[in-house]
Design a protein around this motif. Structure first.
Motif, PDB file in Angstrom:
ATOM      1  N   GLY A 164      66.231  17.461  97.244  1.00 52.62           N
ATOM      2  CA  GLY A 164      66.873  18.514  96.753  1.00 52.62           C
ATOM      3  C   GLY A 164      68.028  17.680  95.955  1.00 52.62           C
ATOM      4  N   THR A 165      68.322  17.805  94.493  1.00 53.62           N
ATOM      5  CA  THR A 165      69.450  17.495  94.267  1.00 53.62           C
ATOM      6  C   THR A 165      70.109  18.480  92.809  1.00 53.62           C
ATOM      7  N   PRO A 166      69.620  18.853  91.911  1.00 52.40           N
ATOM      8  CA  PRO A 166      70.214  19.769  91.180  1.00 52.40           C
ATOM      9  C   PRO A 166      71.094  21.013  91.655  1.00 52.40           C
ATOM     10  N   ASP A 167      71.005  22.259  90.663  1.00 54.77           N
ATOM     11  CA  ASP A 167      71.169  23.645  91.014  1.00 54.77           C
ATOM     12  C   ASP A 167      69.842  24.133  91.165  1.00 54.77           C
ATOM     13  N   PHE A 168      69.270  24.018  90.673  1.00 57.11           N
ATOM     14  CA  PHE A 168      67.616  24.795  91.247  1.00 57.11           C
ATOM     15  C   PHE A 168      67.505  24.377  92.522  1.00 57.11           C
ATOM     16  N   SER A 169      67.958  22.918  92.958  1.00 58.59           N
ATOM     17  CA  SER A 169      67.472  23.317  94.185  1.00 58.59           C
ATOM     18  C   SER A 169      68.646  24.220  95.112  1.00 58.59           C
ATOM     19  N   VAL A 170      69.138  24.336  95.046  1.00 57.61           N
ATOM     20  CA  VAL A 170      70.230  25.174  95.615  1.00 57.61           C
ATOM     21  C   VAL A 170      69.823  26.103  96.704  1.00 57.61           C
ATOM     22  N   PRO A 171      69.435  27.057  95.744  1.00 49.82           N
ATOM     23  CA  PRO A 171      68.897  28.460  96.221  1.00 49.82           C
ATOM     24  C   PRO A 171      67.640  28.597  97.505  1.00 49.82           C
ATOM     25  N   VAL A 172      66.453  27.258  97.224  1.00 47.60           N
ATOM     26  CA  VAL A 172      65.474  27.051  97.930  1.00 47.60           C
ATOM     27  C   VAL A 172      66.510  26.557  99.132  1.00 47.60           C
ATOM     28  N   LEU A 173      67.146  25.881  99.387  1.00 47.42           N
ATOM     29  CA  LEU A 173      67.959  25.530 100.855  1.00 47.42           C
ATOM     30  C   LEU A 173      68.897  26.578 101.501  1.00 47.42           C
ATOM     31  N   ARG A 174      69.393  26.879 100.939  1.00 47.87           N
ATOM     32  CA  ARG A 174      70.237  28.253 101.230  1.00 47.87           C
ATOM     33  C   ARG A 174      69.136  29.551 101.890  1.00 47.87           C
ATOM     34  N   ALA A 210      62.309  29.793  95.826  1.00 46.81           N
ATOM     35  CA  ALA A 210      62.928  30.467  97.456  1.00 46.81           C
ATOM     36  C   ALA A 210      62.104  31.145  98.072  1.00 46.81           C
ATOM     37  N   LYS A 211      62.056  32.635  97.061  1.00 47.36           N
ATOM     38  CA  LYS A 211      61.633  33.051  98.173  1.00 47.36           C
ATOM     39  C   LYS A 211      60.300  32.779  98.396  1.00 47.36           C
ATOM     40  N   LEU A 212      59.339  32.089  97.363  1.00 49.74           N
ATOM     41  CA  LEU A 212      58.313  31.281  97.407  1.00 49.74           C
ATOM     42  C   LEU A 212      57.444  30.463  98.571  1.00 49.74           C
ATOM     43  N   MET A 213      59.324  29.302  98.942  1.00 55.35           N
ATOM     44  CA  MET A 213      58.825  28.404  99.765  1.00 55.35           C
ATOM     45  C   MET A 213      59.112  29.095 101.261  1.00 55.35           C
ATOM     46  N   VAL A 214      60.125  30.092 101.547  1.00 55.55           N
ATOM     47  CA  VAL A 214      60.218  30.897 102.724  1.00 55.55           C
ATOM     48  C   VAL A 214      58.273  31.719 102.915  1.00 55.55           C
ATOM     49  N   GLU A 215      57.747  31.824 102.432  1.00 57.99           N
ATOM     50  CA  GLU A 215      57.241  32.522 102.564  1.00 57.99           C
ATOM     51  C   GLU A 215      55.419  31.490 102.915  1.00 57.99           C
ATOM     52  N   ALA A 216      56.021  30.545 102.791  1.00 55.10           N
ATOM     53  CA  ALA A 216      55.640  28.832 102.478  1.00 55.10           C
ATOM     54  C   ALA A 216      55.530  28.254 104.226  1.00 55.10           C
ATOM     55  N   MET A 217      56.324  28.243 104.555  1.00 53.62           N
ATOM     56  CA  MET A 217      57.335  27.782 105.990  1.00 53.62           C
ATOM     57  C   MET A 217      56.955  28.941 106.557  1.00 53.62           C
ATOM     58  N   THR A 218      57.116  30.179 107.174  1.00 54.95           N
ATOM     59  CA  THR A 218      56.325  31.442 107.399  1.00 54.95           C
ATOM     60  C   THR A 218      54.805  30.716 107.877  1.00 54.95           C
ATOM     61  N   LYS A 219      53.714  30.678 106.824  1.00 54.10           N
ATOM     62  CA  LYS A 219      52.635  30.422 106.936  1.00 54.10           C
ATOM     63  C   LYS A 219      52.668  29.362 107.418  1.00 54.10           C
TER      64      LYS A 219
END
Length: 311
Positions: A9-19, A176-185
């Motif tokens: 990822g690159t911009p601010d938009f990506s940071v919450p997912v990384l964290r 961010a919440k959605l990607m965490v859920e996706a990786m759990t599944k």
């Protein structure tokens, strides 16, 4: 258990997912981001991207290849032995060697309800089109432009006065919440994939500089949507004569107003501007070289009386 993840990822938009992925306990084995870019007044300082800075703060190794045309970069990616790559607004096209370079593939967090608004500017285009809702979707990437099968969705309502900046922030947190859920599944082998519908495809082209000028010949709702879709960046603008000189004025927030006149004519003392049908009233403006001001503060320092033509 935790997944070995490459984050891209690159911009601010990506940071919450990384964290969020880091806080969820996943092993972020590397972060890929676009190379540092010139910044500062003179453009001489190379500035790392927001994701680059966030990764370093978390103690994660960062890689910044210009592209993946060099076989050594591809091999270095594959050698990480990651389970999955998570991609959020990375900004580079990924070749098939990268898409297949992890055990489970690449999953993208995309800011629209696919297949509507595939492409570079889905947040802005959704607002500019007057959409009532949008969302975040997790998609398994393939070689097409946002064409891969989709899985989880988080829907977000678009308020009538919401700007692209406000929607950006809501979608980033939802993503961010959605990607965490996706990786759990995904880790549990319970992440279903569905092909995207063949109907309803729209492309969100990158915002061009020529689109920033406000066209007051359009109906007021379209002008209103255009302005909020470009706020705060790059900012829609009109030109007005101030102290005998033409000057660009950015409009960062508007409301619909009543009245009619030749499009581009200021029709009252509170800066309502006639459109092709009805009118809009700027609520937050910015003169060239100045700071954004609410309407009352702007009018105290800038004379734009009723009858003035802008455009």
């Amino acid at each position: 258990m935790a997944l070995r993840i490459i984050f891209m990822g690159t911009p601010d938009f990506s940071v919450p997912v990384l964290r969020a992925l880091h806080e969820a306990g996943h092993d972020i084995v590397a972060v890929y981001s676009q190379p540092p870019r010139p910044a500062g007044r003179r453009g001489l300082e190379l500035t790392p991207s927001p994701v680059h800075r966030a990764a370093e703060a978390l103690g994660i190794k960062v890689r910044t290849p210009v592209n993946f045309k060099n076989p050594d970069d591809v091999e270095a990616f594959r050698a990480l032995g990651a389970d999955v790559a998570v991609v959020v607004a990375y900004g580079l096209l990924l070749p098939e060697a990268i898409l297949t370079g992890t055990r489970l593939g690449c999953y993208n967090g995309h800011a629209s309800l696919l297949p509507r608004w595939r492409g570079a500017a889905p947040i802005q285009r959704a607002i500019m089109a007057g959409d009532a809702e949008t969302g975040m979707m997790v998609m398994k990437m393939d070689k097409g432009l946002d064409t891969g099968p989709v899985t989880l969705t988080a829907r977000v309502a678009i308020g009538e006065t919401m700007t692209a900046g406000e929607l950006h922030d809501q979608l980033a947190e939802a993503g961010a919440k959605l990607m965490v859920e996706a990786m759990t599944k995904l880790e549990a082998g319970e992440l279903p994939l569905s092909p995207q519908p063949a109907e309803g495809v729209l492309y969100a082209a990158k915002i061009g500089k020529e689109e920033s000028r406000i066209d007051f010949s359009k109906p007021a709702p379209e002008v209103h949507n255009h302005i909020r879709g470009l706020a705060p960046f790059p900012g829609a603008w009109f030109e007005a004569e101030i102290n005998g000189k033409p000057e660009r004025i950015k409009v960062l927030k508007t409301e619909l107003a009543h009245g009619s006149a030749e499009p581009g004519t200021i029709i009252d003392a509170h800066l309502a501007i006639a459109c092709g049908a009805s009118a809009v009233r700027p609520l937050r403006l910015q003169r060239a070289g100045g700071k954004p001001l609410d309407l009352a503060d702007f009018l105290r320092g800038t004379a734009l009386p009723s009858g003035t033509r802008v455009g």
